[in-house]
Write a protein that holds these residues in place. Structure first.
Motif, PDB file in Angstrom:
ATOM      1  N   GLN A  34       0.809  -1.213   0.000  1.00 24.24           N
ATOM      2  CA  GLN A  34       0.000   0.000   0.000  1.00 24.24           C
ATOM      3  C   GLN A  34       0.845   1.268   0.000  1.00 24.24           C
ATOM      4  O   GLN A  34       0.305   2.366  -0.145  1.00 24.24           O
ATOM      5  CB  GLN A  34      -0.918   0.001   1.224  1.00 24.24           C
ATOM      6  CG  GLN A  34      -1.896  -1.157   1.266  1.00 24.24           C
ATOM      7  CD  GLN A  34      -2.792  -1.184   0.042  1.00 24.24           C
ATOM      8  OE1 GLN A  34      -3.316  -0.148  -0.366  1.00 24.24           O
ATOM      9  NE2 GLN A  34      -2.969  -2.341  -0.553  1.00 24.24           N
ATOM     10  N   ILE A 291     -11.264   0.593  -5.267  1.00 23.22           N
ATOM     11  CA  ILE A 291     -10.809   0.861  -3.900  1.00 23.22           C
ATOM     12  C   ILE A 291     -12.025   1.349  -3.108  1.00 23.22           C
ATOM     13  O   ILE A 291     -12.573   2.418  -3.398  1.00 23.22           O
ATOM     14  CB  ILE A 291      -9.701   1.934  -3.879  1.00 23.22           C
ATOM     15  CG1 ILE A 291      -8.482   1.458  -4.670  1.00 23.22           C
ATOM     16  CG2 ILE A 291      -9.300   2.274  -2.446  1.00 23.22           C
ATOM     17  CD1 ILE A 291      -7.391   2.507  -4.802  1.00 23.22           C
ATOM     18  N   GLU A 295     -10.710   0.565   2.409  1.00 23.45           N
ATOM     19  CA  GLU A 295      -9.338   0.507   1.908  1.00 23.45           C
ATOM     20  C   GLU A 295      -8.772   1.906   1.710  1.00 23.45           C
ATOM     21  O   GLU A 295      -7.592   2.167   2.015  1.00 23.45           O
ATOM     22  CB  GLU A 295      -9.289  -0.261   0.596  1.00 23.45           C
ATOM     23  CG  GLU A 295      -7.872  -0.465   0.070  1.00 23.45           C
ATOM     24  CD  GLU A 295      -7.816  -1.264  -1.223  1.00 23.45           C
ATOM     25  OE1 GLU A 295      -6.718  -1.404  -1.791  1.00 23.45           O
ATOM     26  OE2 GLU A 295      -8.877  -1.758  -1.668  1.00 23.45           O
TER      27      GLU A 295
END
Length: 427
Positions: A34, A291, A295
């Protein structure tokens, strides 16, 4: 009660958790994927507990109606009374006398002048260049009267205003003095939030122009009310992308004024003490890249922590979604889920020190959205929020005293049942 227990457990876990750097990409706890490209190798991301582990931990503490939590109890306190043989206590400063509440404790203060510290330097400043007439005028405004009404509630106060338009019109100095006068009319005012949606709205044309405004507004306010904290509200859409480079590229093009490097410099250069990040865009802005809101919020939290912004000032998250309009308020179940996602998660992730919830707001068509019932009627959402007493100091709201729900005193008393801080809007 059970919701409050879950908060205590979650916050304790976030404080006690010890993470081992995820050097290996094969580590099942690694969330390095990420982090954006170019992140230094020493910045790592590692999940402290998987959802399954978190559920087991919660089950342990909540089983048998929370017996394990009750049995754990507080540790025995060590009390030192200084009246037993062998006690060693430091000598306290002062004259050893008990003084009346409100009595001056600094020589010269009883005469209304500026007290002097022991070495002769000025140790307290209550506004530079703000006249008695300025203060009197400020006290007569709705915000000025509200700062006096909020005192019995125990809430900390921020003055919430918008100086960007005044800056563009060449009236920054005059506008800054008016808001500064509000900040010194009543004890308990923490500071001033001098702009909202900064860089997201159409007020400025470039990031450099935004920086210039923040610098000049900050300098003006610091000169008028040294010691008061300063804050701004904005949004950083690129943070929600996480490691998705296509998303980051598109967000940078779409919001060129919201460069995280520029925004971070407001903190690192000491221009502001609090940065409030809006979360309203997290639910819909990233659908193209699949997304979701959870998230995107997690991505934003990782980015905030990686930049160590909290080392320079306070980070707050801001959410308006608890307030709804019309006959479709959130149910108890929906509110509980929203609390978990939008309040508990940012605090547990150590991405924000406080969360600001809009409890009432009005759109351009005059439609009012509330987190409570009209005229403070019963509301499932408000009932659930009132259960969050353990984290009340970390919760804030925005209140417009010029447009009360009932009256200022009633509104502030009700708001204080949920919030430990309030931003009083000043036009």
């Amino acid at each position: 009660m059970r919701l409050r227990q879950i908060f205590v457990i979650g916050l304790a876990l976030s404080l006690l958790g010890i993470g081992v750097p995820a050097w290996s990409e094969d580590d099942p706890r690694s969330c390095n994927d990420q982090l954006p490209a170019g992140t230094p190798s020493y910045v790592v991301c590692r999940t402290l507990a998987t959802p399954e582990e978190a559920a087991e931990i919660a089950a342990f503490w909540l089983s048998d109606d929370g017996k394990n939590m009750v049995d754990s109890g507080p540790l025995d306190r060590l009390e030192l009374t200084c009246d037993q043989p062998g006690d060693q206590c430091p000598e306290a400063e002062g004259d050893g006398e008990i003084h009346d509440v409100g009595a001056p404790d600094v020589p010269g203060a009883e005469d209304g002048g500026t007290p002097e510290c022991q070495n002769g330097e000025q140790c307290y400043v209550d506004g530079h260049g703000i006249s008695a007439a300025d203060r009197a005028a400020a006290q007569q405004t709705p915000a000025g009267q509200a700062t006096q009404a909020v005192a019995p509630t125990g809430m900390r106060v921020w003055i919430d205003t918008e100086l960007a338009d005044d800056y563009k019109a060449g009236n920054l100095e005059e506008a800054a003095k008016k808001v500064a006068a509000l900040a010194v009319t009543q004890p308990g005012v923490v500071g001033i939030r001098f702009s909202s949606q900064l860089g997201f709205n159409q007020t400025f044309a470039s990031a450099d122009e935004v920086d210039k405004f923040v610098t000049e507004a900050s300098n003006a306010l610091h000169a008028l009310v040294p010691g008061k904290k300063l804050a701004v509200h904005t949004v950083v859409p690129v943070f929600g992308c996480g490691g998705n480079e296509t998303c980051r590229t598109e967000m940078t093009k779409k919001y060129p004024l919201l460069d995280p490097d520029h925004i971070g410099a407001w903190l690192t250069n000491g221009l502001i003490d609090q940065l409030s990040l809006d979360t309203g865009h997290l639910a819909t802005e990233y659908a193209t890249w699949k997304i979701d809101a959870a998230e995107a919020r997690r991505n934003q939290s990782i980015q905030v922590r990686a930049r160590a912004w909290d080392a320079y000032g306070q980070i707050a998250y801001e959410d308006a979604s608890f307030a709804t309009a019309g006959a479709a308020p959130l149910t108890e179940e929906q509110t509980t889920q929203a609390i978990t996602d939008r309040i508990a998660a940012p605090l547990q992730e150590d991405a924000a020190e406080s969360v600001t919830l809009w409890s009432r707001w009005q759109n351009d068509q005059g439609q009012v959205s509330r987190a409570y019932g009209e005229k403070w009627a019963a509301s499932a959402t408000w009932d659930q929020l009132k259960k969050l007493g353990e984290i009340r100091p970390r919760l804030a709201t925005v209140y417009d005293p010029a447009n009360p729900e009932v009256d200022v005193a009633t509104d502030l008393k009700n708001l204080s049942e949920v919030f430990g801080q309030v931003y009083l809007h000043a036009a």
